[in-house]
Scaffold this active site. Sequence first.
Site, mmCIF file in Angstrom:
data_model
loop_
_atom_site.group_PDB
_atom_site.id
_atom_site.type_symbol
_atom_site.label_atom_id
_atom_site.label_comp_id
_atom_site.label_asym_id
_atom_site.label_seq_id
_atom_site.Cartn_x
_atom_site.Cartn_y
_atom_site.Cartn_z
ATOM 1 C CB ALA A 1 9.144 -0.607 2.626
ATOM 2 C CB VAL B 1 6.004 1.015 -0.488
ATOM 3 C CG1 VAL B 1 5.053 1.931 -1.209
ATOM 4 C CG2 VAL B 1 5.861 1.138 1.016
ATOM 5 C CB CYS B 2 2.038 -0.866 1.070
ATOM 6 S SG CYS B 2 0.655 -1.155 2.157
ATOM 7 C CG HIS B 3 -1.788 -3.713 -0.604
ATOM 8 N ND1 HIS B 3 -1.705 -3.103 0.627
ATOM 9 C CD2 HIS B 3 -2.646 -4.738 -0.465
ATOM 10 C CE1 HIS B 3 -2.494 -3.730 1.477
ATOM 11 N NE2 HIS B 3 -3.075 -4.732 0.842
ATOM 12 N N GLY B 4 2.152 -2.744 -3.290
ATOM 13 C CA GLY B 4 2.864 -2.736 -4.565
ATOM 14 C C GLY B 4 3.415 -4.104 -4.917
#
Length: 185
Positions: A168, A116-119
């Site tokens: 996401a 998710v996000c910066h992952g």
Amino acid sequence: MARLLLLAGDFVEDYEIMVPFQALQAMGHRVDAVCPDKKEGDKVKTAIHDFEGDQTYTEKAGHLFALNETFADITLADYDALVIPGGRAPEYLRLDERVLEVVRHFVDSEKPVAAVCHGAQLLAAAVSLSGHRISAYPACAPEVRLAGGEFVDIEVTDAITCGKFVTAPAWPAHPEWLRQLNELL
């Protein structure tokens, strides 16, 4: 139920580690949260990122998150999936070769990987994303593309599954992101 590995680091996004850690356990899964160079019982600092109408998110101090396993002691074959929260942590965790090996193990073993996000920064640093549709915080779009992936700009409340990747844009997508991960499990 599944056994999941969750990668953490200092200044991981608070909601993106706390909510999945608790929600996945509530679904009956075992979730082991680890961080390089830290042991079971050690804590990582979190950061809260919010969308308040600025050109980018704001960042505030979050909580302390207690790790429940020791990174150096994990056996990757014991895990069914990998969970990668965002925040600041992925930006420096991607510099750790052992962390990249962890990501590669799950991808090469065709086990689910939820980021998710910066992952997505960890995904892009570890593996080719060629042929994959990947969502992330929009600031990570160049990295997804440079890794060969197709960056998918979706609503902040949506998630996308492509093969074994569930991605996401940010924490508001938790209900959909976690639902899609649970379907793969």
